[in-house]
Motif scaffolding. Sequence first.
Motif: not given
Length: 573
Positions: A211-230
């Motif tokens: 949220a601090d980095a910019g949650p609308a920017d796909w390059k900054k997203l990160n979660g605990t799930g099985p995949f990572m957005l690349t």
Amino acid sequence: MTRGARRPGRARRWGVYGAMGLSLACAVAMPALANDAPKPGGALEVATLNRGLNVLTWDPADWNWKINHDAGQFYEQLFAADLGKSKRLGGPYPFYADAWLPSDAIRGELAESWAWKQDPLRLEIKLRPGVMFPEKPGVMAARELTSEDVVFSYNRLDKSPKKIPTYFDHIASVTAPDRHTVVFTFKNYNAEWDYRFGWGYYSSIYPKEVADAGPADWKKLNGTGPFMLTDFVQGSATTYNRNPNYWGKDTIGGQEVKLPLIDKLVYRNIKDEATAVTALRTGKVDILESMRWSDMEQLKKSTPQLQWSKWLSMNGQFLSMRVDAKPFNDVRVRRALNMAVNKQEIVQSYYNGHAELFSYPQHPDYVGYYEPLEAMPASVKELFVYDPAKAKKLLAEAGYPNGFSFKVQVCSCTPDHMELLPLVGAYLEQVGVRIEIQPMEYGAFLSAMTSKTLAPGYFMNNGHTNPTTTLRKSFVTGQTWNPSMYADPEFDRRIDVLYREQDEDKRKVMVKELTREILDKAPYIWLPTPYVYTAWWPWVKNYGGELRAGAVRPGPIYARIWIDQEDKKKRGF
């Protein structure tokens, strides 16, 4: 296999608040498929249910319905579907409903266990220990998920200016008494508690760093799930790579495996239907999640080796009429327009029989909540019978003997509606009512409804969602997804009573009564619901057409699929 404590009101013998104080661990594993040992690796290419729609937002606080479809591969939730109960594995559920998980088909995802407590009424959730956010350069170091992440995600959502009205009004507070415990304290019971903050449309858990980095920017997203957005190319493709440090495991083919099984997942944006069908036929996509009956019939002839599932759409379709202004403030006009449309002919001639005349606002899958048309009162039944003479009579009684004209907005993103709406208009013209069709791109179309600036007529799909939400979101005063601008204080009051009722059997009766009432008031021209077809190549393993493991969230399904590379090569792909 053990499972989480049942929801209050699901079983009468458990008392007023259900399983108060009971806490059972939720297993993650699914039953094995005999003699089908998985072979990890490879890429899965999918033309999804929403292949014609671009990503609308990456920020959960935008309260957009589609985010679980796009971000649910890396953002996890407290609960998810127990896919071990799928029909493919001998269970009772197909798991294609847009946002309906029966009470016995829910497992913990980030939640390891949960328990109800009283005085005050609260739900205590124990988080699964050892779940990690991976390192995201420039955003965050790798670290463990904690209860503070759940509290942060909830509070940011609750404080968003885009929040759906009343959605969390039943929650007094969300707190984190220790590193792995989250407590939801209730002002009053709400029958949708698990859906609203556990596995629903707006239930993503994500770190403050994002949220601090910019949650609308796909390059900054990160979660605990099985995949990572690349990678993300608007209007083309969304690519997710395997999260090598994902916590999840499963038992498939008699052996325990680490999830996900595929190395890469790719969403293909393909708006044109013919192009999507060709992509499947030529092996450029492995799964085509949604196609019309006409394409299905042709593809079965040209490519007989494909696997198939058939399902009744979870999107009700209708022409909404704004009841807050003339002429649609008169129920006689709304009923007349229903009788003027030959719905039986639409089923037989337009859909070639691949549709159901009556399955909205309740879906036939909602066992115990849904009532068939033959069980409805006569005043509801007549809305589904073609009677242009009676329609003209009602219009004359309402002061419109010569009919009238009105504008209807429709989304150009839905080819079926672009073809169906002129047919509806032709029926209406036979009773003197003329429509002006205004096609709109999806963003403008959605904005017209959410900003309440929509035209007198609004032609749309709307997800059934679940037995209670389908009534609340569409017909309660001021709700975001209320295109008819329906407003009735007594109806609103009864919906509130419905949500506070903890006995599910009593809720079923109340839902039936409210559904009958709204059908009779006819704020929409109720239209048939089509069947939809999903097709996939035989090399897609551990899959049977399941589409959602929560509200529009397929991520856990994809994580369990594996690709038989040898079979794919033998078929020339």
